[in-house]
Design an enzyme around this catalytic site. Structure first.
Site, short mmCIF file in Angstrom:
data_model
loop_
_atom_site.label_atom_id
_atom_site.label_comp_id
_atom_site.label_asym_id
_atom_site.label_seq_id
_atom_site.Cartn_x
_atom_site.Cartn_y
_atom_site.Cartn_z
N HIS A 124 0.83 -1.20 0.00
CA HIS A 124 0.00 0.00 0.00
C HIS A 124 0.86 1.26 0.00
O HIS A 124 0.66 2.18 -0.81
CB HIS A 124 -0.93 -0.01 1.22
CG HIS A 124 -1.78 1.22 1.35
ND1 HIS A 124 -1.37 2.35 2.05
CD2 HIS A 124 -3.00 1.52 0.84
CE1 HIS A 124 -2.30 3.26 1.98
NE2 HIS A 124 -3.31 2.80 1.26
N CYS B 47 -3.24 -1.58 -16.36
CA CYS B 47 -3.28 -0.39 -15.51
C CYS B 47 -2.73 -0.68 -14.11
O CYS B 47 -2.88 0.14 -13.21
CB CYS B 47 -4.70 0.16 -15.40
SG CYS B 47 -5.89 -1.02 -14.74
#
Length: 852
Positions: free
Chosen positions: A421, A797
């Protein structure tokens, strides 16, 4: 006969000699070019790679013939591999130095000079040829030191130091040949990209004796500053003090008020050296560093190598050479490594400054920043409010840390990998970030960090995070400014003219979109709408929606979020000015928006005016054993359809508003985490209905494209039927890699290094696309999608979109574009141009891009 045939394989380097870079190495070929340019290069002989292999295999070289070629002069022997990056054995100077030669030199130039020369050779020979203990041969020059070194050699080797120049030469050649073939040397050069069978040539050159009654000494010169690439005479000259012929000193090259200079002492030599540099630049088509010697005022050019330079200097030099028509634009593009551009986009630690390194981790997001340590997002926001630079230090970051990351100048985590993250968000924000810094022990309760060596850093202490090379430094480091200058811009425009695959940016906020436009992305390939909900004024409303018991109550909360989302999308559309914007509908599990500690739950209970026990029960009810594989993505869109309906309405109302005041907008609406065609059908039906309602309510017509994010293996396998309802398929390689491997991308960093080192995986699959496994799913999905719908747009992506190797795979596979973090867009643009130039024959379904 064998020896004779092999040792016909040494060649004196002359303008017409048959010197070949593959057979004799880069240094031999470069020296021949210098000779052809009429530079004063001393007599030089090249030994071919076959000859060196034979020496390593035990064939005795005909060193008498070699020594005779130099007429009794001292010789230097240097490595000459095919590529200078591969290194090689240590150069040995003054081969041929014997007791008789020592007496000869002492008679002409003095005993002190002869002693220093002889001692240096004995030390070098003992350490690098005889492989004796270096600690025995480190004394400074003196008559006693020379005698001691010769005695130590004789004691260790049970023989006196070799007094035959031919024998010395043979032993040096054999040592260098065998050193190249050693396991350690082979592994080191293979790590630099050399093939396992890379060959070594050797170069033998007459030594220039930098001594005499006239100006004498050795030095180097180049015409650029190596960090910035700006024109500047740079180098050094070590010679005799012009005012005191017995004292040796380092002279400046250019006239300088601080001391003696070569320009003052020998202006004609200084002018000749600059002329030689310019000649090399024009004829060798490169900025070269020239190594030279002055022997009694006579200039000798010993060697020339490409100037070692920073990434920013590489860009400036390449563009300048092309602008001056010394090289072509295509050549300039290929001379700059795409990954090197990352260093130009951010502040960097000045390589000329000292570094106090305290720990190392994974370089997750490039750039560098200094600031005071904080241990929570709240403290980071408080520091930003005081206009104080801070570095957010966490064990791992979570979605609720996004506000703190926005407030910090850098992020440092004890755990995590390249796609954790913290790493993903930091790259998107352009924040320097180091993850997996396991050399640090973090104690958030006591607000202290302890390094492996025992150094302690407390909250408020200043550190520097160097996200480019993964180093944590103590204190505030000296920085270089970003280099988004004319040379950077020019190079990328040249790259755009040749690349044949599109490059978009992942952008979640207006700031991200502005960064994407600054780096000239061709649109937004992924807008993660959930990041918009973590702002303080929206988080409470989002939590009210989560705690709602009925669809009606959920709609009340969502109606409050609607204008906020609409404003977000209007801002994105305005900034992108008609370029495509692909908006991913809500993806994460709802529990990410809820607090997990008791204090946070108490604050939430107060905000919602509900009993703490009810809040606790609801949080526990929403928790999942494996939330990333649970109720998220399209599964929320099917079971809680009000969320996607609100987002669709916000998108379409923003489309109408933005189109009225600017370029026509055609939004791309993407459904995440799809596994089945029926999921797409259900969501598409509802979104089409919302679009019809907005058209009726506004009286405006608009179009949009509906697509799917392919990030489960089943979606890739069933892409043919899914494509029936999708105008585009965008492969989300982060989750697709995670699900294909059955690996958590947040936890894999703990053991991935061991896996790569032991050859289980060639690279971290979250960092470099796994072409064999994940890549096969991409190929299957794209082929089946286009079989059903030939005009379906294909892209990736995930974070792999900014990785050059992954871009090459997508280009070969016929994808239309890649999308990556805004700060990786320049890297992707340049990498795409590299592949188009190196492999122009690949059939592409893409339109060739031209941005003049």
């Amino acid at each position: 006969m064998q020896k004779q045939s092999i040792f016909a394989e040494f060649t004196e380097i002359t303008p017409s000699a048959p010197i070949d870079a593959e057979r004799h190495g880069w240094r031999a070929k470069c020296l021949q070019r210098l000779i052809r340019l009429d530079l004063p290069v001393p007599r030089t002989v090249a030994l071919s790679a076959d000859t060196v292999r034979a020496i390593a295999a035990g064939v005795t070289p005909d060193t008498a013939r070699l020594a005779a070629a130099f007429g009794g002069a001292l010789v230097t022997i240097r490595p000459s591999p095919a590529n200078p990056e591969w290194g090689g054995p240590t150069t040995v100077l003054n081969v041929g130095m014997t007791g008789a030669k020592h007496a000869e030199i002492a008679a002409v130039h003095g005993r002190a000079y002869a002693d220093a020369l002889y001692l240096g050779f004995v030390q070098s020979y003992a350490i690098h040829v005889a492989r004796l203990d270096p600690d025995m041969f480190t004394a400074e020059p003196s008559p006693e030191a020379l005698a001691a070194a010769l005695a130590a050699y004789e004691a260790e080797m049970d023989e006196e130091f070799p007094q035959s120049p031919a024998r010395q030469m043979g032993e040096v050649l054999r040592s260098m040949a065998r050193a190249w073939e050693g396991t350690t040397a082979r592994l080191l050069r293979e790590a630099k990209g050399a093939p396992s069978d890379a060959a070594l040539g050797l170069v033998m050159q007459e030594m220039a004796q930098a001594v005499g009654p006239g100006l004498s000494g050795t030095g180097t010169i180049q015409l650029i500053e190596p960090v910035t690439g700006a024109p500047q005479v740079t180098g050094r000259f070590r010679g005799l003090n012009p005012a005191n012929r017995k004292a040796e000193e380092t002279l400046y090259l250019v006239r300088d008020r601080r001391g003696h200079s070569l320009e003052d002492a020998a202006p004609e030599v200084f002018a000749a050296l600059q002329a030689h540099c310019r000649t090399c630049r024009e004829r060798l088509r490169e900025e070269m560093l020239i190594e030279f010697a002055l022997e009694n005022g006579v200039l000798k050019v010993i060697d020339a190598v490409k100037v070692q330079r920073s990434s920013r200097a590489s860009v400036r030099v390449a563009v300048t050479l092309a602008t001056e028509r010394i090289i072509s634009r295509d050549d300039a593009i290929l001379r700059v490594e795409p990954r090197a551009l990352s260093e130009l986009l951010h502040h960097q630690v000045d390589p000329r400054a000292p570094r106090d390194r305290v720990a190392r981790g994974i370089a997750a997001s490039p750039g560098a920043a200094s600031g005071r340590i904080v241990f929570s997002s709240a403290d980071a926001q408080a520091a930003a409010a005081r206009d104080e630079r801070c570095i957010l230090v966490r064990r791992e970051t979570a979605p609720e840390d996004i506000r703190g990351m926005h407030a910090a100048v850098a992020v440092l985590t004890e755990r995590g990998g390249i796609t954790s993250h913290a790493a993903v968000i930091a790259r998107g924000l352009g924040l320097p970030c180091i993850v997996g810094a396991s050399e640090l022990s973090l104690n958030p309760r006591d607000r202290v960090i302890v390094t492996r060596s025992g150094r302690t850093f407390r909250e408020g202490d200043v550190i520097t995070v160097d996200g480019t090379n993964g180093e944590v430094l103590a204190g505030s480091a000296e920085m270089l400014e970003p280099a988004l200058d004319e040379w950077f811009t020019t190079l990328l425009h040249w790259a755009d003219n040749v690349r044949d695959i599109g490059v978009r940016a992942n952008a979640d906020t207006p700031d991200d979109a502005r960064t994407a436009r600054m780096f000239e992305a061709e649109g937004i390939g992924l807008c993660r709408t959930e990041h918009m909900f973590f702002d303080e004024d929206r988080l409470t409303v989002m939590r009210e929606m989560i705690f709602a018991d009925t669809a009606k109550d959920r709609k009340v909360a969502l109606d409050r979020l609607l204008p906020m989302q609409r404003a977000d999308f209007i801002a994105l559309f305005d900034i992108m000015a008609g370029l495509p914007v692909c908006i991913r509908l809500f993806d994460p599990p709802l529990h990410e928006f809820l607090p997990h500690d008791r204090e946070g739950m108490r604050e939430l209970a107060e905000a919602l005016d509900r009993p703490l026990s009810e809040v606790t029960r609801r949080v526990e009810a929403l928790s999942e054993f494996n939330p990333m594989l649970g109720l998220r993505g399209v599964r929320l869109g099917v079971t809680v359809p009000e969320i996607y309906e609100m987002q669709a309405r916000a998108i379409f109302e923003a489309t109408v508003e933005a189109s009225r005041r600017g370029a026509a907008v055609v939004p791309e609406v993407m459904i995440p985490l799809v596994s089945a065609k029926r999921e797409v059908e259900l969501v598409k039906t509802r979104i089409d209905a919302v679009a019809a309602a907005v058209r009726t309510a506004t009286g405006a017509d608009f179009t949009y494209r509906m697509g799917v994010m392919v990030e489960t293996p089943r979606a890739a396998l069933r892409a043919g039927e899914i494509a029936q309802h999708a105008a585009f398929l965008s492969f989300g390689t982060n989750d697709l890699t995670q699900m294909t491997y059955g690996l958590s991308r947040d936890d894999a960093g703990r053991f991935m290094g061991d896996y790569v080192n032991q050859g289980v995986f060639p690279e971290d699959p979250f960092h470099v696309l796994d072409e064999d496994g994940v890549g096969e799913l991409l190929l299957i999905g794209s082929a089946r999608g286009r079989q059903t719908r030939h005009d379906v747009t294909l892209s990736i992506c995930g974070e792999h979109g900014g990785n050059p190797a992954s871009i090459a795979f997508c280009r070969r596979s016929g994808f239309d574009y890649v999308s990556c973090s805004p700060f990786r867009v320049p890297v992707a643009r340049l990498a795409a141009a590299h592949f188009a130039l190196k492999d122009p024959d690949i059939a592409q379904g893409n339109k060739v891009i031209s941005n003049d």
